[in-house]
Scaffold this motif. Structure first.
Motif, PDB file in Angstrom:
ATOM      1  N   ARG A  79      -0.603   9.555 -43.710  1.00 34.18           N
ATOM      2  CA  ARG A  79      -1.635  10.465 -43.797  1.00 34.18           C
ATOM      3  C   ARG A  79      -2.549  10.517 -45.144  1.00 34.18           C
ATOM      4  NH1 ARG A  79       2.052  14.395 -42.467  1.00 34.18           N
ATOM      5  NH2 ARG A  79       2.158  15.388 -44.519  1.00 34.18           N
ATOM      6  N   LEU A  80      -1.969   9.971 -46.196  1.00 39.51           N
ATOM      7  CA  LEU A  80      -2.604   9.801 -47.381  1.00 39.51           C
ATOM      8  C   LEU A  80      -3.586   8.470 -46.978  1.00 39.51           C
ATOM      9  CD1 LEU A  80      -0.393  10.067 -50.366  1.00 39.51           C
ATOM     10  CD2 LEU A  80      -2.384  11.685 -49.821  1.00 39.51           C
ATOM     11  N   MET A  81      -3.179   7.399 -46.543  1.00 42.10           N
ATOM     12  CA  MET A  81      -3.907   6.224 -46.420  1.00 42.10           C
ATOM     13  C   MET A  81      -5.102   6.605 -45.306  1.00 42.10           C
ATOM     14  SD  MET A  81      -1.268   3.035 -46.199  1.00 42.10           S
ATOM     15  CE  MET A  81      -0.313   3.722 -44.924  1.00 42.10           C
ATOM     16  N   ILE A  82      -4.710   7.240 -44.362  1.00 42.31           N
ATOM     17  CA  ILE A  82      -5.914   7.594 -43.157  1.00 42.31           C
ATOM     18  C   ILE A  82      -6.888   8.248 -43.847  1.00 42.31           C
ATOM     19  CG2 ILE A  82      -6.072   8.622 -40.935  1.00 42.31           C
ATOM     20  CD1 ILE A  82      -3.400   7.934 -40.178  1.00 42.31           C
ATOM     21  N   THR A  83      -6.502   9.433 -44.308  1.00 39.88           N
ATOM     22  CA  THR A  83      -7.478  10.536 -44.908  1.00 39.88           C
ATOM     23  C   THR A  83      -8.399   9.659 -45.995  1.00 39.88           C
ATOM     24  OG1 THR A  83      -6.182  12.373 -44.989  1.00 39.88           O
ATOM     25  CG2 THR A  83      -8.083  12.425 -46.334  1.00 39.88           C
ATOM     26  N   ALA A  84      -7.927   9.043 -46.954  1.00 38.96           N
ATOM     27  CA  ALA A  84      -8.572   8.072 -47.876  1.00 38.96           C
ATOM     28  C   ALA A  84      -9.626   7.207 -47.186  1.00 38.96           C
ATOM     29  CB  ALA A  84      -7.913   7.586 -48.835  1.00 38.96           C
ATOM     30  N   ALA A  85      -9.087   6.469 -45.989  1.00 37.41           N
ATOM     31  CA  ALA A  85     -10.143   5.411 -45.442  1.00 37.41           C
ATOM     32  C   ALA A  85     -11.294   6.324 -44.692  1.00 37.41           C
ATOM     33  CB  ALA A  85      -9.196   4.714 -44.593  1.00 37.41           C
ATOM     34  N   GLN A  86     -10.901   7.214 -44.196  1.00 38.94           N
ATOM     35  CA  GLN A  86     -11.797   8.124 -43.213  1.00 38.94           C
ATOM     36  C   GLN A  86     -12.995   8.827 -44.434  1.00 38.94           C
ATOM     37  OE1 GLN A  86      -9.278  11.156 -41.360  1.00 38.94           O
ATOM     38  NE2 GLN A  86      -9.298   9.571 -39.589  1.00 38.94           N
ATOM     39  N   GLU A  87     -12.547   8.926 -45.635  1.00 34.70           N
ATOM     40  CA  GLU A  87     -13.505   9.406 -46.670  1.00 34.70           C
ATOM     41  C   GLU A  87     -14.181   8.187 -47.398  1.00 34.70           C
ATOM     42  OE1 GLU A  87     -10.842  11.763 -49.533  1.00 34.70           O
ATOM     43  OE2 GLU A  87     -10.935  13.231 -48.195  1.00 34.70           O
ATOM     44  N   GLY A  88     -14.001   6.844 -46.724  1.00 41.84           N
ATOM     45  CA  GLY A  88     -14.846   5.933 -47.249  1.00 41.84           C
ATOM     46  C   GLY A  88     -14.062   4.921 -48.398  1.00 41.84           C
ATOM     47  N   GLU A  89     -12.903   5.326 -48.811  1.00 38.62           N
ATOM     48  CA  GLU A  89     -12.249   4.546 -49.899  1.00 38.62           C
ATOM     49  C   GLU A  89     -11.754   3.316 -49.538  1.00 38.62           C
ATOM     50  OE1 GLU A  89     -12.167   5.737 -52.795  1.00 38.62           O
ATOM     51  OE2 GLU A  89     -12.064   7.842 -52.635  1.00 38.62           O
ATOM     52  N   ASN A  90     -11.691   2.400 -50.373  1.00 36.99           N
ATOM     53  CA  ASN A  90     -11.084   0.858 -50.214  1.00 36.99           C
ATOM     54  C   ASN A  90      -9.701   1.266 -50.732  1.00 36.99           C
ATOM     55  OD1 ASN A  90     -10.191  -1.711 -50.371  1.00 36.99           O
ATOM     56  ND2 ASN A  90     -11.919  -2.239 -51.688  1.00 36.99           N
ATOM     57  N   VAL A  91      -8.559   1.308 -49.778  1.00 37.21           N
ATOM     58  CA  VAL A  91      -7.299   1.608 -50.096  1.00 37.21           C
ATOM     59  C   VAL A  91      -6.240   0.438 -49.958  1.00 37.21           C
ATOM     60  CG1 VAL A  91      -5.401   3.185 -49.547  1.00 37.21           C
ATOM     61  CG2 VAL A  91      -7.688   3.833 -48.961  1.00 37.21           C
ATOM     62  N   VAL A  92      -5.666   0.367 -51.198  1.00 38.20           N
ATOM     63  CA  VAL A  92      -4.497  -0.589 -51.400  1.00 38.20           C
ATOM     64  C   VAL A  92      -3.305  -0.067 -51.053  1.00 38.20           C
ATOM     65  CG1 VAL A  92      -3.098  -2.332 -52.717  1.00 38.20           C
ATOM     66  CG2 VAL A  92      -5.656  -2.670 -52.350  1.00 38.20           C
ATOM     67  N   ARG A  93      -2.375  -0.298 -50.285  1.00 41.74           N
ATOM     68  CA  ARG A  93      -1.103   0.267 -50.126  1.00 41.74           C
ATOM     69  C   ARG A  93      -0.054  -0.958 -50.695  1.00 41.74           C
ATOM     70  NH1 ARG A  93       3.488   2.304 -50.143  1.00 41.74           N
ATOM     71  NH2 ARG A  93       4.683   2.893 -48.438  1.00 41.74           N
ATOM     72  N   LEU A  94       0.435  -0.684 -52.113  1.00 41.58           N
ATOM     73  CA  LEU A  94       0.977  -1.671 -52.647  1.00 41.58           C
ATOM     74  C   LEU A  94       2.471  -1.667 -52.468  1.00 41.58           C
ATOM     75  CD1 LEU A  94       0.118  -3.965 -54.700  1.00 41.58           C
ATOM     76  CD2 LEU A  94       0.407  -2.490 -56.517  1.00 41.58           C
ATOM     77  N   LYS A  95       3.106  -2.615 -51.887  1.00 38.29           N
ATOM     78  CA  LYS A  95       4.414  -2.588 -51.647  1.00 38.29           C
ATOM     79  C   LYS A  95       5.236  -3.899 -52.326  1.00 38.29           C
ATOM     80  CE  LYS A  95       4.839  -1.719 -47.012  1.00 38.29           C
ATOM     81  NZ  LYS A  95       4.993   0.041 -46.983  1.00 38.29           N
ATOM     82  N   GLY A  96       6.319  -3.626 -52.760  1.00 38.71           N
ATOM     83  CA  GLY A  96       7.321  -4.589 -53.281  1.00 38.71           C
ATOM     84  C   GLY A  96       7.657  -5.766 -52.145  1.00 38.71           C
ATOM     85  N   GLY A  97       7.707  -6.740 -52.406  1.00 36.53           N
ATOM     86  CA  GLY A  97       8.120  -7.942 -51.690  1.00 36.53           C
ATOM     87  C   GLY A  97       7.013  -8.043 -50.806  1.00 36.53           C
ATOM     88  N   ASP A  98       7.241  -8.216 -49.503  1.00 34.19           N
ATOM     89  CA  ASP A  98       6.106  -8.457 -48.344  1.00 34.19           C
ATOM     90  C   ASP A  98       6.169  -7.221 -47.653  1.00 34.19           C
ATOM     91  OD1 ASP A  98       4.810 -10.938 -46.965  1.00 34.19           O
ATOM     92  OD2 ASP A  98       5.616  -9.426 -45.377  1.00 34.19           O
ATOM     93  N   PRO A  99       5.115  -6.986 -46.982  1.00 34.95           N
ATOM     94  CA  PRO A  99       4.911  -5.681 -46.385  1.00 34.95           C
ATOM     95  C   PRO A  99       5.587  -5.658 -44.939  1.00 34.95           C
ATOM     96  CG  PRO A  99       2.735  -6.219 -47.329  1.00 34.95           C
ATOM     97  CD  PRO A  99       3.780  -7.447 -47.656  1.00 34.95           C
ATOM     98  N   PHE A 100       5.613  -6.901 -44.446  1.00 41.51           N
ATOM     99  CA  PHE A 100       6.290  -7.071 -43.203  1.00 41.51           C
ATOM    100  C   PHE A 100       7.575  -7.721 -43.068  1.00 41.51           C
ATOM    101  CE2 PHE A 100       1.988  -7.999 -40.528  1.00 41.51           C
ATOM    102  CZ  PHE A 100       1.782  -6.671 -40.657  1.00 41.51           C
ATOM    103  N   ILE A 101       8.495  -7.762 -44.293  1.00 37.11           N
ATOM    104  CA  ILE A 101      10.014  -7.779 -44.181  1.00 37.11           C
ATOM    105  C   ILE A 101      10.476  -6.686 -44.920  1.00 37.11           C
ATOM    106  CG2 ILE A 101      11.577  -9.291 -45.315  1.00 37.11           C
ATOM    107  CD1 ILE A 101       9.869 -11.614 -45.128  1.00 37.11           C
ATOM    108  N   PHE A 102      10.934  -5.831 -44.062  1.00 38.49           N
ATOM    109  CA  PHE A 102      11.643  -4.550 -44.397  1.00 38.49           C
ATOM    110  C   PHE A 102      10.750  -3.550 -45.209  1.00 38.49           C
ATOM    111  CE2 PHE A 102      14.982  -7.938 -44.076  1.00 38.49           C
ATOM    112  CZ  PHE A 102      15.461  -7.437 -42.778  1.00 38.49           C
ATOM    113  N   GLY A 103       9.679  -3.666 -45.225  1.00 38.66           N
ATOM    114  CA  GLY A 103       8.597  -2.782 -45.728  1.00 38.66           C
ATOM    115  C   GLY A 103       7.722  -1.808 -44.893  1.00 38.66           C
TER     116      GLY A 103
END
Length: 265
Positions: A79-103
């Motif tokens: 919800r945080l990501m969606i709301t921020a993007a809808q408000e025009g923000e450039n959002v980075v979801r910073l995840k350990g390792g790789d986002p597509f390997i158990f992330g």
């Protein structure tokens, strides 16, 4: 992916893999995305030195998700990501390792696209690869391993989890290296299952805090896995690597059934 029935939001979300921990393993593309973000949602295992690359004007939000600890609900993060993007923000979801390997990157992409949010993904070095590389050990080898399997040792609630006996049989027959994430707490059950298809003398390594200055590891045999973890007080975040690629490391440790001490980098 499900059909997108929404008008695209003005903002954008980038799922960025921060890598295993060492800031110098961050990719140039990831660095650029972090520097340009106006909002950064940071996972627990992301090194503070990586977060420091963010624009001083960016809003930093820590959204911890770590096995065995109190975590920020996944639905709240989405919800945080969606709301921020809808408000025009450039959002980075910073995840350990790789986002597509158990992330949970796949889940997040689905929810963002369903909400009409533009999303892209930047890969990061996954801990399972960084862990063995730090020990000068490969995951594949023409003589020892024809492939590699990344598998989680932490099943989703209500899920029966991995059939370790079946996986062990496949690993033996196909000469595969097994890289087990989030497996320390369930190591006893994992060991028991793997022993149904692999020999007790199969080489194993447990690597904690991969790529960081305080990384430590222990080499042992599969038959001594749980005893080694307990004795050496190895804990999360750790990866367990099982297979003949660890033969040289086990020999260098000069052990029969278990190491005498855990090793530091």
């Amino acid at each position: 992916m499900k059909n997108n029935l929404h008008t695209p939001a003005a903002g954008h979300v980038t799922l960025v893999g921060a890598g295993p921990g060492d800031p110098e393993l961050l990719t140039l593309k990831a660095l650029k995305a972090i520097q340009q973000a106006t909002v950064v949602l940071v996972d627990d295992l992301v090194n503070d030195a990586i977060v420091a690359h963010a624009n001083p004007a960016a809003r930093i939000v820590h959204v911890g998700k770590r096995g065995g600890c109190k975590s920020t609900p996944q639905s709240f993060i989405e919800r945080l990501m969606i709301t921020a993007a809808q408000e025009g923000e450039n959002v980075v979801r910073l995840k350990g390792g790789d986002p597509f390997i158990f992330g949970r990157g796949g889940e997040e992409v689905e929810h963002l696209e369903e909400a009409g949010v533009r999303v892209s993904v930047i890969n990061g070095i996954t801990a399972g690869l960084a862990a063995v590389t730090s020990l000068n050990v490969p995951l594949t080898h023409r003589e020892h391993a024809h492939g590699v399997v990344f598998v989680t040792g932490h099943a989703k609630p209500g899920d029966s989890g991995t059939d370790w006996a079946a996986l062990a049989t496949a690993a033996r027959q196909a000469k595969l290296t097994l890289v087990i994430y989030m497996g320390v707490s369930g190591a006893a059950d994992i060991q028991a299952g793997l022993l149904q298809g692999l020999g007790a003398d199969t080489p194993v390594a447990v690597i904690q805090n991969a790529s960081l200055p305080h990384q430590r590891h222990a080499a042992c045999t599969l038959g001594a896995l749980q005893a080694t973890i307990v004795r050496e007080q190895l804990a999360s975040p750790s990866v367990i690597v099982v297979g003949d690629v660890m033969t040289g490391l086990l020999a260098a440790a000069d052990v029969d059934e278990a190491p005498r001490a855990a090793h530091h980098r």
